[in-house]
Motif scaffolding. Structure first.
Motif, mmCIF file in Angstrom:
data_model
loop_
_atom_site.group_PDB
_atom_site.id
_atom_site.type_symbol
_atom_site.label_atom_id
_atom_site.label_comp_id
_atom_site.label_asym_id
_atom_site.label_seq_id
_atom_site.Cartn_x
_atom_site.Cartn_y
_atom_site.Cartn_z
ATOM 1 N N VAL A 144 0.862 -1.176 0.000
ATOM 2 C CA VAL A 144 0.000 0.000 0.000
ATOM 3 C C VAL A 144 0.899 1.227 0.000
ATOM 4 C CG1 VAL A 144 -1.820 1.257 1.181
ATOM 5 C CG2 VAL A 144 -1.762 -1.229 1.325
ATOM 6 N N THR A 145 0.662 2.120 -0.929
ATOM 7 C CA THR A 145 1.497 3.319 -1.043
ATOM 8 C C THR A 145 0.612 4.553 -1.085
ATOM 9 O OG1 THR A 145 3.175 2.113 -2.300
ATOM 10 C CG2 THR A 145 3.232 4.506 -2.433
ATOM 11 N N GLY A 146 0.948 5.529 -0.266
ATOM 12 C CA GLY A 146 0.222 6.796 -0.293
ATOM 13 C C GLY A 146 1.091 7.852 -0.964
ATOM 14 N N THR A 147 0.662 8.312 -2.117
ATOM 15 C CA THR A 147 1.429 9.307 -2.877
ATOM 16 C C THR A 147 0.684 10.630 -2.870
ATOM 17 O OG1 THR A 147 2.192 7.528 -4.345
ATOM 18 C CG2 THR A 147 2.576 9.798 -5.070
ATOM 19 N N ASP A 148 1.315 11.676 -2.350
ATOM 20 C CA ASP A 148 0.705 13.006 -2.305
ATOM 21 C C ASP A 148 0.989 13.737 -3.612
ATOM 22 O OD1 ASP A 148 -0.160 12.469 0.209
ATOM 23 O OD2 ASP A 148 1.421 13.591 1.235
#
Length: 223
Positions: A144-148
């Motif tokens: 799971v990756t959170g990219t802003d």
């Protein structure tokens, strides 16, 4: 209503430099509402978030760390062709980050070749020596990756930061969509809007794939 709309010089998601709406269907539906309607709906949305305790952390802020999640009832539209390009770029970026971690905790070629300073990586507080030599299931480090993402004043989308260690924010996406359906149902009538409700099933699928091959019916728990 749009004739009273003020722009501040930044890239405007709603109208062009000439004042023409970027998305005529969305603009037409907003025109059926007045500022009083929008104000009431905005207050309803904010009260809903406050009652449900939907907050986010602001580290180092003098007024406390927990703030009510900001919600704008005027949605930010992204055309399908633009999103497809963003999606391709994000997939490529996440693959690259996964390979980077695999190398850093493995042969360390990127450090030996001095592409990235070795001391910068090995001295980081979040570096985990115990992970050296680790071979995660199916070679995946970043499930799971959170990219802003941010949009520059010229309209270009840039990556602000990558959140791999402790990604968060998906719950806001799901809650925002449900809340938008409640306070601005006009936006969804007859519109082709990409769904987000399937995310829990996608997350479950990704986590199940990390189970040992000997597990026939793995149990998944999210802490």
């Amino acid at each position: 209503m749009l004739d009273q709309y003020r722009r501040n010089g930044a890239f405007d998601e709603l109208v062009t430099k000439t004042g023409a709406p970027r998305y005529p269907k969305l603009a037409a539906r907003l025109e059926t509402l007045n500022f009083g309607d929008l104000t009431v709906r905005q207050k309803v949305a904010e009260e809903h978030l406050r009652e449900k305790g939907i907050t986010f952390a602001v580290y180092g802020h003098s007024d406390g760390t927990e703030k009510v999640w900001p919600f704008d009832i005027v949605p930010r539209a992204i055309p399908a062709d633009e999103w497809q390009q963003i999606e391709r770029g994000l997939k490529q970026r996440i693959r690259a980050l996964n390979l980077f971690l695999d190398d850093v905790y493995g042969p360390k070629k990127i450090l030996k070749d001095k592409v990235v300073p070795e001391e910068l990586v090995l001295s980081a507080k979040t570096y985990r020596p115990l992970c050296e030599g680790l071979k995660p299931p199916k070679g995946v480090w970043t499930h799971v990756t959170g990219t802003d993402l941010v949009r520059d004043k010229d309209g270009t989308i840039y990556v602000l930061e990558d959140n791999l260690r402790c990604p968060s924010g998906v719950s806001y996406v799901l809650e925002n969509r449900e809340l938008m359906k409640r306070v601005m149902p006009e936006v969804f009538r007859g519109s082709s809007i990409a769904p987000v409700e399937h995310y829990p099933e996608q997350l479950l699928k990704a986590l199940v794939q990390t189970a040992p091959p000997t597990a026939d019916r793995p149990t998944v728990k999210v802490g």
